[in-house]
Scaffold this motif. Structure first.
Motif, mmCIF file in Angstrom:
data_model
loop_
_atom_site.group_PDB
_atom_site.id
_atom_site.type_symbol
_atom_site.label_atom_id
_atom_site.label_comp_id
_atom_site.label_asym_id
_atom_site.label_seq_id
_atom_site.Cartn_x
_atom_site.Cartn_y
_atom_site.Cartn_z
ATOM 1 N N TRP A 196 2.214 2.074 -3.591
ATOM 2 C CA TRP A 196 0.856 2.569 -4.323
ATOM 3 C C TRP A 196 0.898 3.946 -4.000
ATOM 4 C CZ3 TRP A 196 -2.444 -2.247 -3.448
ATOM 5 C CH2 TRP A 196 -2.173 -3.233 -4.289
ATOM 6 N N ALA A 197 0.871 4.212 -2.733
ATOM 7 C CA ALA A 197 0.619 5.627 -2.084
ATOM 8 C C ALA A 197 1.825 6.585 -2.313
ATOM 9 C CB ALA A 197 0.493 5.549 -0.688
ATOM 10 N N GLU B 38 -4.892 9.571 -0.447
ATOM 11 C CA GLU B 38 -4.154 8.832 -1.573
ATOM 12 C C GLU B 38 -3.482 9.950 -2.500
ATOM 13 O OE1 GLU B 38 -4.069 5.590 -2.366
ATOM 14 O OE2 GLU B 38 -5.325 4.754 -0.917
ATOM 15 N N ARG B 39 -3.891 10.835 -3.008
ATOM 16 C CA ARG B 39 -3.366 11.815 -3.707
ATOM 17 C C ARG B 39 -2.174 12.458 -3.058
ATOM 18 N NH1 ARG B 39 -8.897 13.157 -5.290
ATOM 19 N NH2 ARG B 39 -9.504 12.133 -7.260
ATOM 20 N N MET C 110 -4.610 2.709 -8.707
ATOM 21 C CA MET C 110 -5.080 2.467 -7.379
ATOM 22 C C MET C 110 -6.249 3.494 -6.917
ATOM 23 S SD MET C 110 -4.662 -0.508 -6.709
ATOM 24 C CE MET C 110 -5.224 -0.717 -4.821
ATOM 25 N N VAL C 111 -5.632 4.781 -7.155
ATOM 26 C CA VAL C 111 -6.559 6.065 -6.915
ATOM 27 C C VAL C 111 -7.732 6.061 -7.674
ATOM 28 C CG1 VAL C 111 -6.622 8.493 -7.027
ATOM 29 C CG2 VAL C 111 -4.533 7.465 -5.908
ATOM 30 N N LYS D 241 0.681 -1.275 0.035
ATOM 31 C CA LYS D 241 0.138 -0.082 -0.042
ATOM 32 C C LYS D 241 0.730 1.275 0.041
ATOM 33 C CE LYS D 241 -4.227 -1.430 0.495
ATOM 34 N NZ LYS D 241 -5.658 -0.901 0.338
ATOM 35 N N ASP E 166 -1.602 6.596 1.899
ATOM 36 C CA ASP E 166 -2.841 5.564 1.910
ATOM 37 C C ASP E 166 -3.291 5.300 3.297
ATOM 38 O OD1 ASP E 166 -4.039 3.248 0.214
ATOM 39 O OD2 ASP E 166 -3.568 2.281 2.096
ATOM 40 N N TRP F 127 -10.704 9.851 1.853
ATOM 41 C CA TRP F 127 -9.626 8.789 1.624
ATOM 42 C C TRP F 127 -8.891 9.224 -0.024
ATOM 43 C CZ3 TRP F 127 -9.711 3.765 3.870
ATOM 44 C CH2 TRP F 127 -8.863 3.018 3.158
ATOM 45 N N LEU F 128 -9.822 9.704 -0.784
ATOM 46 C CA LEU F 128 -9.045 10.106 -1.980
ATOM 47 C C LEU F 128 -7.932 10.950 -1.875
ATOM 48 C CD1 LEU F 128 -11.919 9.993 -4.588
ATOM 49 C CD2 LEU F 128 -10.053 8.214 -4.335
ATOM 50 N N GLY G 46 0.406 3.526 -8.599
ATOM 51 C CA GLY G 46 -0.594 4.299 -7.365
ATOM 52 C C GLY G 46 -1.570 4.961 -8.232
ATOM 53 N N ALA H 236 -10.104 3.406 -6.602
ATOM 54 C CA ALA H 236 -10.801 3.783 -5.384
ATOM 55 C C ALA H 236 -11.844 4.757 -5.796
ATOM 56 C CB ALA H 236 -9.708 4.299 -4.501
#
Length: 162
Positions: free
Chosen positions: A5-6, A36-37, A19-20, A2, A41, A32-33, A16, A23
């Motif tokens: 990806w983050a 992530e950005r 994955m965003v 994770k 994560d 959450w988004l 990553g 999501a």
């Protein structure tokens, strides 16, 4: 996985940024988004909090209320260890070809299986570590029993810290 990806890296054929996007497509919340950005994560942050809980359980705190640490520890152990164990059985059945693992959002079923192994393996290991640390903390911080002998001398049984 994770954290990779983050931080924008790729794991199991997914970047990553992908994955965003996944999501977002799956209806993740704005918070959450946003995390992530920013490369944070949310589940990796929760894992970091879990590591802090493990650290707190192995430190010799003197005036910490026991339930403050033991409540989350036993709740986490009771949920994560069985979840991880069941996931390992599922991953093993997939690896052995007994069940079919769908690719889902991953390029291949093998990539999805890799993510399953890493994810549930982490849950299982953390659940067991939490169980051991919580049990140790419980035993180390049990109250001291003070008995008084017939002659009026205090007799101490057990100890708070070793």
């Amino acid at each position: 996985m994770k954290t990779t990806w983050a931080l924008g890296g790729a794991f199991a054929g997914i970047s990553g940024a992908q994955m965003v996007a996944i999501a977002e497509r799956n209806g993740a919340s704005g918070i959450w988004l946003t995390l992530e950005r920013w490369g944070l994560d949310a589940t990796a942050l929760l894992a970091a909090a879990g590591v802090l809980l493990l650290f707190a359980l192995v430190r010799p705190w003197r005036r910490m209320p026991r339930l403050l640490l033991l409540g989350p520890a036993f709740l986490g152990a009771a949920t994560l260890a069985p979840y991880g164990a069941a996931g390992i059985v599922y991953a093993a059945l997939g690896t052995a070809g007994v069940i079919t693992i769908a690719a889902g959002d991953f390029p291949t079923p093998a990539d999805a299986l890799l993510v399953i192994w890493v994810g549930v393996g982490a849950f299982a290991v953390y659940g067991v570590a939490l169980s051991v640390a919580a049990w140790s903390y419980l035993r180390r911080t049990r109250p001291v029993c003070h008995l008084v002998s017939p002659g009026g001398m205090a007799i101490h049984r057990g100890s708070t810290y070793h």
